[in-house]
Structures are given as structure tokens and as C-alpha cells.
Design an enzyme around this catalytic site. Structure first.
Site, short mmCIF file in Angstrom:
data_model
loop_
_atom_site.label_atom_id
_atom_site.label_comp_id
_atom_site.label_asym_id
_atom_site.label_seq_id
_atom_site.Cartn_x
_atom_site.Cartn_y
_atom_site.Cartn_z
N TYR A 1 0.84 -1.26 -0.06
CA TYR A 1 -0.01 0.11 -0.14
C TYR A 1 0.71 1.34 -0.05
O TYR A 1 0.60 2.22 -0.62
CB TYR A 1 -0.73 0.10 1.20
CG TYR A 1 -2.19 -0.82 0.76
CD1 TYR A 1 -3.07 -0.52 -0.09
CD2 TYR A 1 -2.48 -1.90 1.91
CE1 TYR A 1 -4.16 -1.33 -0.30
CE2 TYR A 1 -3.67 -2.64 1.50
CZ TYR A 1 -4.69 -2.23 0.53
OH TYR A 1 -5.52 -2.90 0.37
N GLU B 1 -6.47 4.00 10.32
CA GLU B 1 -6.78 5.42 9.72
C GLU B 1 -6.08 5.13 8.20
O GLU B 1 -4.82 5.04 8.41
CB GLU B 1 -6.14 6.43 10.75
CG GLU B 1 -6.63 6.78 11.95
CD GLU B 1 -6.12 5.83 13.21
OE1 GLU B 1 -4.97 5.13 12.94
OE2 GLU B 1 -6.75 5.53 14.25
#
Length: 184
Positions: free
Chosen positions: A110, A133
Site C-alpha cells: 500500500y 486510519e
């Protein structure tokens, strides 16, 4: 204080319920990896997301959070708008021992795509599903895959137990079960 290896993580999960559900071998085939790694545990993101929106023109205030800032979404993949942010939760429920502190870092798959996962430390005695988050730092929409790896938890065991744990001081995020926005 020492960094804990795979066999310690496996033992703590199997004998003390530190991670449930627990995947004892890293899963990698066709997915963003999850499960035990050499010195950590790659947790998964669940299929529940809350994506920030500016539809209501609210101000994001961590001391007076307006839930209208978020749009709820459930699905196999979540699209985070460009330069935006989402909250999610882990698939795994964690029970952190009184003499352990966990730090969490994002997965490189990611990160290389401009997606940053920020998670605060898991303090001694904390338990619950992790609120994740996830920031999309790119000018393009970003896809997050539910039930696949999102971040790695690293476990540090102290030589002595702390005097006051997160559970002792009744921390405000103790036992959280869903995607939990800021609380004061």
C-alpha cells in the site's frame, strides 16, 4: 524490552487469546499478505469503512467530532477519494498483555501506492478491534481490499509490568468493537 518473534506471537495467540481470529502462517497467494511474519503479525482490514466527506461542509474537530463528516460503506473493496481519508477496523480482535506494547506500521504494498496506514500504539492492557486510519495521499482514487493485509503489528515485551495499564485507567477506546471515530 525486547522485540518478540513469530513463535512467541503464535504461543500468545493460541494460549492466551492475544489475537482472534489468528492466522498462524502468512497468507500471500493472490492477496495482500496477512498472518504471522518473522517479528510481527500482519492484520487484515474488515469490510466496514467510514470515508470522510465534505458534503455537509463540517469542520473535522477531534474534540467535538461531527459524525456527519463520515459516510459509512461496507463491501469487498473500498475506494478512497483522491487526497482523502477513511477509517476502518481490523478483522482481528487484540488483547494486549500488561507487559507488552505494540507498534504498527503500514504494509509496503500500500505504501508504494501512496496509501498510508496510521495506527496509534496498542498500550499494555488494551483490547479491542483496531481502528485503522487510512490516507490516500495520491491525486487518484485508491482501492483498499477488505479481508486482506493492511498493516503489521510489532510486539515489544517489557522486563517489568507497568504500574498503570490502559485497562486500569479505563482508556476511552478500551473494548471498541466497530470503526470508532475520535472521542474526548
Amino acid at each position: 524490552m525486547g522485540l518478540k518473534p513469530d513463535h512467541w506471537i503464535r504461543k500468545m495467540a493460541q494460549e492466551h487469546g492475544m489475537i482472534e481470529p489468528f492466522v498462524e502462517k502468512q497468507q500471500r497467494e493472490g492477496v495482500i499478505s496477512y498472518g504471522v511474519s518473522s517479528y510481527g503479525y500482519d492484520m487484515r482490514v474488515a469490510d466496514e469503512f467510514r470515508i470522510f466527506t465534505n458534503v455537509y461542509s463540517t469542520v473535522v474537530d477531534p474534540k467535538d467530532f461531527n459524525p456527519r463528516s463520515l459516510v459509512e460503506f461496507k463491501g469487498d473493496a473500498c475506494i478512497i477519494p483522491p487526497n482523502s481519508f477513511a477509517l476502518a477496523r481490523s478483522v482481528e480482535y487484540f488483547r494486549i498483555p500488561r507487559n507488552v506494547l505494540c507498534l504498527t506500521v503500514g504494509k509496503s504494498t500500500y505504501a508504494r501506492a501512496g496509501i498510508v496506514t496510521n495506527i496509534t500504539p496498542f498500550e499494555p492492557g488494551w483490547e479491542g478491534y483496531v481502528t485503522l486510519e487510512i490516507s490516500n495521499t495520491t491525486p487518484l482514487p485508491a482501492k483498499i481490499y477488505a479481508n486482506e493485509g493492511i498493516a503489521q503489528v510489532v510486539f515489544f515485551e517489557a522486563d517489568d509490568e507497568c504500574e498503570v495499564s490502559y485497562a486500569d485507567r479505563a482508556g476511552k477506546y478500551q473494548g471498541q468493537t466497530g470503526v470508532t471515530p475520535p472521542r474526548l
